[in-house]
Design a protein around this motif. Sequence first.
Motif, PDB file in Angstrom:
ATOM      1  N   ILE A   1       0.846  -1.202   0.000  1.00 35.22           N
ATOM      2  CA  ILE A   1       0.000   0.000   0.000  1.00 35.22           C
ATOM      3  C   ILE A   1       0.877   1.246   0.000  1.00 35.22           C
ATOM      4  N   GLN A   2       1.933   1.252   0.808  1.00 39.60           N
ATOM      5  CA  GLN A   2       2.852   2.398   0.869  1.00 39.60           C
ATOM      6  C   GLN A   2       3.484   2.697  -0.498  1.00 39.60           C
ATOM      7  N   LYS A   3       3.768   1.636  -1.253  1.00 41.49           N
ATOM      8  CA  LYS A   3       4.422   1.816  -2.556  1.00 41.49           C
ATOM      9  C   LYS A   3       3.432   2.101  -3.688  1.00 41.49           C
ATOM     10  N   ASN A   4       2.169   1.731  -3.505  1.00 43.74           N
ATOM     11  CA  ASN A   4       1.181   1.836  -4.586  1.00 43.74           C
ATOM     12  C   ASN A   4      -0.009   2.729  -4.246  1.00 43.74           C
ATOM     13  N   TYR A   5       0.158   3.583  -3.240  1.00 49.21           N
ATOM     14  CA  TYR A   5      -0.936   4.447  -2.787  1.00 49.21           C
ATOM     15  C   TYR A   5      -1.495   5.334  -3.898  1.00 49.21           C
ATOM     16  N   ASN A   6      -0.686   5.615  -4.907  1.00 49.70           N
ATOM     17  CA  ASN A   6      -1.106   6.524  -5.977  1.00 49.70           C
ATOM     18  C   ASN A   6      -1.956   5.837  -7.044  1.00 49.70           C
ATOM     19  N   ARG A   7      -2.143   4.538  -6.914  1.00 53.74           N
ATOM     20  CA  ARG A   7      -2.988   3.781  -7.842  1.00 53.74           C
ATOM     21  C   ARG A   7      -4.317   3.452  -7.174  1.00 53.74           C
ATOM     22  N   PRO A   8      -5.337   3.126  -7.975  1.00 55.30           N
ATOM     23  CA  PRO A   8      -6.582   2.656  -7.345  1.00 55.30           C
ATOM     24  C   PRO A   8      -6.300   1.344  -6.605  1.00 55.30           C
ATOM     25  N   LEU A   9      -6.657   1.266  -5.351  1.00 53.63           N
ATOM     26  CA  LEU A   9      -6.401   0.065  -4.553  1.00 53.63           C
ATOM     27  C   LEU A   9      -7.705  -0.416  -3.923  1.00 53.63           C
ATOM     28  N   THR A  10      -7.942  -1.716  -4.035  1.00 47.81           N
ATOM     29  CA  THR A  10      -9.112  -2.322  -3.396  1.00 47.81           C
ATOM     30  C   THR A  10      -8.655  -3.587  -2.675  1.00 47.81           C
ATOM     31  N   ASN A  11      -9.509  -4.069  -1.779  1.00 50.76           N
ATOM     32  CA  ASN A  11      -9.184  -5.321  -1.094  1.00 50.76           C
ATOM     33  C   ASN A  11      -9.123  -6.479  -2.094  1.00 50.76           C
ATOM     34  N   ILE A  12      -9.899  -6.393  -3.168  1.00 49.19           N
ATOM     35  CA  ILE A  12      -9.892  -7.440  -4.201  1.00 49.19           C
ATOM     36  C   ILE A  12      -8.537  -7.464  -4.911  1.00 49.19           C
ATOM     37  N   GLU A  13      -8.070  -6.287  -5.321  1.00 55.42           N
ATOM     38  CA  GLU A  13      -6.788  -6.195  -6.030  1.00 55.42           C
ATOM     39  C   GLU A  13      -5.633  -6.607  -5.121  1.00 55.42           C
ATOM     40  N   ILE A  14      -5.643  -6.119  -3.885  1.00 61.30           N
ATOM     41  CA  ILE A  14      -4.563  -6.460  -2.945  1.00 61.30           C
ATOM     42  C   ILE A  14      -4.611  -7.955  -2.611  1.00 61.30           C
ATOM     43  N   GLY A  15      -5.813  -8.477  -2.402  1.00 63.05           N
ATOM     44  CA  GLY A  15      -5.960  -9.910  -2.124  1.00 63.05           C
ATOM     45  C   GLY A  15      -5.399 -10.767  -3.238  1.00 63.05           C
ATOM     46  N   SER A  16      -5.703 -10.404  -4.478  1.00 63.84           N
ATOM     47  CA  SER A  16      -5.193 -11.205  -5.603  1.00 63.84           C
ATOM     48  C   SER A  16      -3.670 -11.088  -5.728  1.00 63.84           C
ATOM     49  N   MET A  17      -3.107  -9.949  -5.341  1.00 68.82           N
ATOM     50  CA  MET A  17      -1.642  -9.786  -5.360  1.00 68.82           C
ATOM     51  C   MET A  17      -0.955 -10.771  -4.418  1.00 68.82           C
ATOM     52  N   PHE A  18      -1.614 -11.043  -3.296  1.00 71.30           N
ATOM     53  CA  PHE A  18      -1.012 -11.885  -2.262  1.00 71.30           C
ATOM     54  C   PHE A  18      -1.638 -13.269  -2.172  1.00 71.30           C
ATOM     55  N   GLY A  19      -2.582 -13.563  -3.066  1.00 71.93           N
ATOM     56  CA  GLY A  19      -3.232 -14.867  -3.057  1.00 71.93           C
ATOM     57  C   GLY A  19      -4.089 -15.081  -1.821  1.00 71.93           C
ATOM     58  N   LEU A  20      -4.708 -14.002  -1.351  1.00 70.18           N
ATOM     59  CA  LEU A  20      -5.532 -14.074  -0.146  1.00 70.18           C
ATOM     60  C   LEU A  20      -6.933 -13.550  -0.433  1.00 70.18           C
ATOM     61  N   HIS A  21      -7.885 -14.001   0.346  1.00 74.14           N
ATOM     62  CA  HIS A  21      -9.269 -13.562   0.169  1.00 74.14           C
ATOM     63  C   HIS A  21      -9.368 -12.062   0.481  1.00 74.14           C
ATOM     64  N   PRO A  22     -10.133 -11.310  -0.329  1.00 73.69           N
ATOM     65  CA  PRO A  22     -10.277  -9.864  -0.101  1.00 73.69           C
ATOM     66  C   PRO A  22     -10.746  -9.524   1.322  1.00 73.69           C
ATOM     67  N   ASN A  23     -11.662 -10.322   1.861  1.00 77.92           N
ATOM     68  CA  ASN A  23     -12.144 -10.062   3.223  1.00 77.92           C
ATOM     69  C   ASN A  23     -11.035 -10.252   4.255  1.00 77.92           C
ATOM     70  N   TYR A  24     -10.135 -11.193   3.994  1.00 79.79           N
ATOM     71  CA  TYR A  24      -9.006 -11.416   4.896  1.00 79.79           C
ATOM     72  C   TYR A  24      -8.097 -10.186   4.902  1.00 79.79           C
ATOM     73  N   ILE A  25      -7.867  -9.610   3.717  1.00 78.92           N
ATOM     74  CA  ILE A  25      -7.028  -8.407   3.618  1.00 78.92           C
ATOM     75  C   ILE A  25      -7.638  -7.278   4.449  1.00 78.92           C
ATOM     76  N   SER A  26      -8.944  -7.074   4.310  1.00 81.53           N
ATOM     77  CA  SER A  26      -9.624  -6.013   5.060  1.00 81.53           C
ATOM     78  C   SER A  26      -9.500  -6.235   6.566  1.00 81.53           C
TER      79      SER A  26
END
Length: 108
Positions: free
Chosen positions: A16-41
Motif C-alpha cells: 500500500i505504501q508503494k502503490n498508494y497513488n494507484r486505485p487500490l481495493t481489497n480485491i486487487e490487494i488480495g489477488s496480489m497476495f493470493g488471499l481472500h479480499p475479506n481477509y485483507i480487510s
Amino acid sequence: QTPDFGSVADKVINYIQKNYNRPLTNIEIGSMFGLHPNYISKLIKQVTGIPLHRYILHVRLLHAIELMESGTDSIGDIALSCGFCDIYYFSRYFKSVMKMPPSEYIKR
C-alpha cells in the motif's frame, strides 16, 4: 498452512505504501497476495486499528501533505498524484482530517 500474520501484514502495508497513488481495493490487494479480499480487510483493521479504505486514505493524505510542504505543485496535481479520484474528494477529506482546506494549509 496459514501465512504468518505479521509478515503478511507487513507485506500488505508495504505494498500500500508503494502503490498508494494507484486505485487500490481489497480485491486487487488480495489477488496480489493470493488471499481472500475479506481477509485483507480484516488483517489491515487488526494491525492498524482502522478499516482498509481509511488506511489507504491516510497513507495518501500523508504523501499529499509531504508534497504540499515541499513542492510547488497545484492542489489538483497533488491530489491526483496521491491517488485521490479528484480534487473535490481530496479537499473534502483533507478538511475533515486537518480541520482546514488544503489551500489554507499551503498558505501556512
